[in-house]
Design a protein around this motif. Sequence first.
Motif, mmCIF file in Angstrom:
data_model
loop_
_atom_site.group_PDB
_atom_site.id
_atom_site.type_symbol
_atom_site.label_atom_id
_atom_site.label_comp_id
_atom_site.label_asym_id
_atom_site.label_seq_id
_atom_site.Cartn_x
_atom_site.Cartn_y
_atom_site.Cartn_z
ATOM 1 N N GLN A 12 0.420 -0.863 0.124
ATOM 2 C CA GLN A 12 -0.026 -0.045 0.214
ATOM 3 C C GLN A 12 1.254 1.601 0.041
ATOM 4 O O GLN A 12 0.813 2.235 -0.842
ATOM 5 C CB GLN A 12 -0.788 -0.404 1.562
ATOM 6 C CG GLN A 12 -1.967 1.005 1.777
ATOM 7 C CD GLN A 12 -2.919 0.786 2.647
ATOM 8 O OE1 GLN A 12 -3.047 -0.413 2.544
ATOM 9 N NE2 GLN A 12 -3.019 1.567 3.541
ATOM 10 N N GLU A 13 1.316 1.167 0.586
ATOM 11 C CA GLU A 13 2.416 2.629 0.641
ATOM 12 C C GLU A 13 3.064 3.146 -0.589
ATOM 13 O O GLU A 13 2.842 3.537 -0.946
ATOM 14 C CB GLU A 13 3.948 2.539 2.274
ATOM 15 C CG GLU A 13 3.075 2.740 2.973
ATOM 16 C CD GLU A 13 4.276 2.377 4.529
ATOM 17 O OE1 GLU A 13 5.150 2.607 4.278
ATOM 18 O OE2 GLU A 13 3.734 1.926 5.428
ATOM 19 N N ASN A 40 0.962 4.294 -2.596
ATOM 20 C CA ASN A 40 0.512 5.947 -2.793
ATOM 21 C C ASN A 40 1.824 6.253 -3.293
ATOM 22 O O ASN A 40 1.519 7.684 -4.067
ATOM 23 C CB ASN A 40 0.454 6.000 -0.864
ATOM 24 C CG ASN A 40 -0.666 4.861 -0.258
ATOM 25 O OD1 ASN A 40 -1.675 5.069 -1.324
ATOM 26 N ND2 ASN A 40 -0.676 5.340 0.737
ATOM 27 N N CYS A 87 1.171 6.300 -7.204
ATOM 28 C CA CYS A 87 0.406 7.496 -6.799
ATOM 29 C C CYS A 87 0.645 9.184 -7.372
ATOM 30 O O CYS A 87 -0.179 9.685 -7.781
ATOM 31 C CB CYS A 87 -1.031 6.519 -6.335
ATOM 32 S SG CYS A 87 -1.612 5.485 -7.014
ATOM 33 N N HIS A 88 0.855 9.776 -5.519
ATOM 34 C CA HIS A 88 0.913 11.036 -5.097
ATOM 35 C C HIS A 88 1.889 11.384 -5.707
ATOM 36 O O HIS A 88 2.235 12.769 -6.186
ATOM 37 C CB HIS A 88 1.254 10.773 -3.992
ATOM 38 C CG HIS A 88 -0.414 10.950 -3.184
ATOM 39 N ND1 HIS A 88 -0.875 11.616 -3.481
ATOM 40 C CD2 HIS A 88 -0.263 9.852 -2.532
ATOM 41 C CE1 HIS A 88 -2.180 11.217 -2.520
ATOM 42 N NE2 HIS A 88 -1.484 10.599 -1.702
ATOM 43 N N THR A 103 -9.674 -0.913 -2.702
ATOM 44 C CA THR A 103 -8.260 0.083 -3.174
ATOM 45 C C THR A 103 -8.491 0.732 -4.797
ATOM 46 O O THR A 103 -8.194 2.151 -4.821
ATOM 47 C CB THR A 103 -7.287 -1.439 -3.622
ATOM 48 O OG1 THR A 103 -7.131 -2.122 -2.218
ATOM 49 C CG2 THR A 103 -6.150 -0.228 -3.981
ATOM 50 N N LYS A 136 -9.490 3.995 -3.901
ATOM 51 C CA LYS A 136 -8.162 4.668 -3.695
ATOM 52 C C LYS A 136 -7.170 5.430 -4.245
ATOM 53 O O LYS A 136 -6.871 7.042 -4.439
ATOM 54 C CB LYS A 136 -7.274 4.104 -1.857
ATOM 55 C CG LYS A 136 -8.356 4.011 -0.971
ATOM 56 C CD LYS A 136 -7.407 3.166 0.061
ATOM 57 C CE LYS A 136 -8.677 2.188 1.167
ATOM 58 N NZ LYS A 136 -7.872 1.203 1.986
ATOM 59 N N ILE A 137 -7.491 4.548 -5.267
ATOM 60 C CA ILE A 137 -6.822 5.086 -6.191
ATOM 61 C C ILE A 137 -6.849 5.807 -6.966
ATOM 62 O O ILE A 137 -6.648 6.791 -7.515
ATOM 63 C CB ILE A 137 -6.209 3.940 -7.190
ATOM 64 C CG1 ILE A 137 -5.464 2.396 -6.045
ATOM 65 C CG2 ILE A 137 -5.533 4.009 -8.196
ATOM 66 C CD1 ILE A 137 -4.414 2.284 -6.577
ATOM 67 N N GLU A 163 -9.057 8.534 -5.899
ATOM 68 C CA GLU A 163 -8.899 9.609 -4.568
ATOM 69 C C GLU A 163 -7.415 10.356 -5.454
ATOM 70 O O GLU A 163 -7.524 11.157 -5.202
ATOM 71 C CB GLU A 163 -9.517 9.192 -4.133
ATOM 72 C CG GLU A 163 -9.425 10.404 -3.175
ATOM 73 C CD GLU A 163 -10.232 9.866 -1.141
ATOM 74 O OE1 GLU A 163 -11.115 8.322 -1.462
ATOM 75 O OE2 GLU A 163 -9.695 10.506 -1.372
ATOM 76 N N MET A 164 -6.828 9.146 -4.732
ATOM 77 C CA MET A 164 -5.528 10.322 -5.099
ATOM 78 C C MET A 164 -4.871 10.000 -6.297
ATOM 79 O O MET A 164 -4.687 11.296 -6.810
ATOM 80 C CB MET A 164 -4.279 8.833 -4.876
ATOM 81 C CG MET A 164 -4.395 8.183 -3.350
ATOM 82 S SD MET A 164 -2.991 7.102 -3.174
ATOM 83 C CE MET A 164 -3.969 5.292 -3.133
ATOM 84 N N CYS A 165 -5.448 9.439 -7.295
ATOM 85 C CA CYS A 165 -5.222 10.463 -9.013
ATOM 86 C C CYS A 165 -5.787 11.548 -9.054
ATOM 87 O O CYS A 165 -4.976 12.662 -10.010
ATOM 88 C CB CYS A 165 -5.616 9.261 -9.685
ATOM 89 S SG CYS A 165 -4.429 7.579 -9.942
ATOM 90 N N LYS A 212 -6.380 14.221 -7.287
ATOM 91 C CA LYS A 212 -5.432 15.095 -6.545
ATOM 92 C C LYS A 212 -4.758 15.941 -7.558
ATOM 93 O O LYS A 212 -4.001 16.952 -7.807
ATOM 94 C CB LYS A 212 -4.490 14.603 -5.489
ATOM 95 C CG LYS A 212 -5.062 14.052 -3.685
ATOM 96 C CD LYS A 212 -5.991 14.866 -3.360
ATOM 97 C CE LYS A 212 -6.134 14.646 -1.516
ATOM 98 N NZ LYS A 212 -7.451 13.733 -1.946
#
Length: 617
Positions: A336-337, A340, A343-344, A359, A362-363, A365-367, A369
Motif C-alpha cells: 500500500q505505501e 501511495n 499514485c501521488h 483499493t 483509493k487509487i 481519489e489519489m489520482c 489530486k
Amino acid sequence: MPVEDPEESFNELQRSGHLEEVRGGLEFLVKAEQVEEHAGQETIQDSGITDSVDFRMDERDSQLWSSVTQGLHVNNSGHPDGSYTTERTLLSVSTVRSVTVRKMLQRLVLARPAALLFAALRCASSGTVDVKVPLNFWCGDRVKISDVSTTEPVYEPATGRVLCELEPCGSVEVNQAVQAAQSAYQAWSRMSGMERAHIMIEAARIIENRREDIAEIEVVNNGKSITEARMDVDSARLCIEYYAGVASTLAGQHVQLPGGSFAYTRREPLGVCVGIGAWNYPFQIAAWKSAPALACGNSMVFKPSPVTPVTAVLLAEIYAKAGAPEGLFNIVQGGQETGNLLCHHPDVAKVSFTGSVPTGKKIMEMCSKGVKHVTLELGGKSPLLIFEDSDLENAVKGALMANFLSQGQVCSNGTRVFVQRQMLPEFLEEVVRRTKDIEIGDPLLESTRMGALVSRPHLDRVLGYVDQARKEGAKVLCGGEPFVPLDPKLRGGYYMTPCVLGNCTDNMTCVKEEIFGPVMSVLSFETEEEALLRANDSALGLAAGVFTSDVKRAHRVVEQLKAGSCFINNYNITPVEVPFGGFKMSGIGRENGQVTVEHYTQMKTVFVEMGDVDSLF
Ligand SMILES: NC(=O)c1ccc[n+]([C@@H]2O[C@H](COP(=O)([O-])OP(=O)(O)OC[C@H]3O[C@@H](n4cnc5c(N)ncnc54)[C@H](O)[C@@H]3O)[C@@H](O)[C@H]2O)c1
Ligand SMILES: C[N+](C)(C)CCCC=O
C-alpha cells in the motif's frame, strides 16, 4: 546434428535462439525431449525434465563448445520395425539465476548420457525453490536496496514455505524508478512505431523461448497449475506481439478548414505510466499493462502485488534484453505505501490499476489530486445465465471454466450461475460430478487441474464464505473443505476442494459478495425477464455469460446485461485483440484491443493558418 566447429556452433545456437549471452556469463536451460519416429512421422514429447548450467564467458573454449553441441542430439536407438527413438537435449537461455535449485544443478556436466538427463529432476519442483536475487528493477538492472528497514516474507502457496523476503520501496527508491522512467521516456517517445515494435517483437520472442521457465516460477509464487501458468505466459506474449503491431498504426486525423487552412491531430504518449497489479495473474497483468503503454510511447513503473512479486521482474529483464532503453520498464516492490507514493508522484501521468474495488476507489481519489489519467480493472460478481435450450455439455464446461480457473481467483468469474428450472437437475448432477473429479495437488504436476490458493489468510476467508453460505441456507453439493495432499512436502500448502453451492438465493452473502475462490453459487430461474433483472442486480458489472441455442435470445439478453465483457456460449475467453473491462463499480477504461490506445495516449490538435490572421482588434 552435432556441429563440429565450436565457434560456428556458438553462432548457430545464438541464431536459433537456443542460446543467448547474459551479463558476464552464459546460462543454459537444458531440456530433454524424446523424439519418436514411426512411418516417417516424428512426434516430440517434452520429458518435463530440465536443468541448468551456468558458466563464465572466459570458459568459452573449444572443449566446452564441443560438449555443448554434443548435447543437442544424443542416444539414437533404432527399433526392429524400422522406427527410432531419439533422446535429445535442447539448450535455451535462462536468466533466473537466483533460484537455488538451478545453482545446485550447475555441477551436472553438459555432455552427460541421455539416461542421466532423464533421471534428473524437473527444473523447479515444489518446495525446493529459493529466490535470493533482488526483485526491484530500474535503470536496466535489478536493484538491491541498500537501506532496508523491514522485509516481508513471500510464500510458496503449494507448500506454505517462505520463498523469499520482499524489500519494499520507499520514497527514495520510487523517485529513482520514476526518474529512470522519465529519462527513458525522452528517447522512447521519439522513436517511430516501427522502431518500438522491433523491440517489442524481440521481447515476445524471448518470452516464447522462456515460456516454461517463466511459467514454473509463476506457479511457485502463485500456486496455480502449470497448465494455466503456460496459458498466462502465452497471453502475455500475445499481448506484446499484438501491441507491437498496433505501435506503427498510431495516427491522427487531417481536417480541411476554410481558405486552405487545416488542422491535424496527433496521438501523443502520456509520459511515465504506473501499473499496479493484483496477485492472481502476476506476469500476465504486467504484460497487459506494459504492452499498450510502451507501444504508445510511454514508459512504465510497475508495482506487482507484494504477494506475488517474483515474475514481473523477469518481464523487466526481458524488455531490457530485447533492446529497450534503460528505465523503460521498471519494477518497484511493495504494498500500500509504495502504491501511495506512486499514485501521488508528481511526475506520474497515469495509473493503471488491477485489484479490488476498495483499493480502486483509493487509487482514483489519489489520482484526482494530480488530475492523473486512471484505468481501473476491479472485481466482479458476474452472472452466468444458462437457458434450458442450451447444450448441456457446453453449459457445464462453461460453468466450470467460469468458476474454477486459477482456483477461482479470477476477476471475471461467473460465480452466480442462474440455471433455468427445467434444466437444473441434470445441470447440477453433471457439474457436481465433474467438480468432484478435478484433480487438486502439486501445481507443478502436469495432471493437476487445481493448485493452491494464494495465501493462508485468503484460503481461510474463502472457507469462511462456504461456512456462512451453509448457515444462510445454501446446500453444499460438493467441496468447500480444506484439502491436504498426500505428498508430505505439500502438507503446509493452501488447498481446498472446489465447491458447488445449491439452493442459493439472491440475498445470500455468497451470491452478493466476490469470494475470489473456487465456489460456484447455483440459482434457478423461470423466465428471461426475471433472470435479467436478477443478473443485473449488482453494483459490479465486470462480465456476464449466456448459454442458449436461440441466437436471437442470446443477443437480446446480452444487449440488456450490464457488464463490460459478455460471453455467448463460452466463458472466460480473453483474446488480447478484444477489449476487456468492466461496467459500474468493476472499473473504468479497458485493457487489450485497439481501444486501449485511447487510455495510453492524449490527443493534440494542431491548427494551421494558410492565410492572414483575421483579427477583431
Ligand atoms: N478487473 C480485472 O481485470 C481484475 C483482474 C485481477 C484481479 N482483479 C481484482 O483484484 C482483487 C484481488 O486482488 P488483490 O487482493 O491483489 O487486490 P488489492 O486491491 O488488495 O491489491 C491490488 C494491488 O494494489 C496495491 N495496493 C493496495 N492498497 C493500495 C493503495 N492504498 N494504494 C496503491 N496501491 C495499493 C496492492 O499492493 C496490489 O499491488 C479482486 O477483487 C479481483 O476481482 C481484477
Ligand atoms: C484470462 N482470464 C482467465 C480471463 C483472466 C483475466 C484477468 C482477470 O483476473
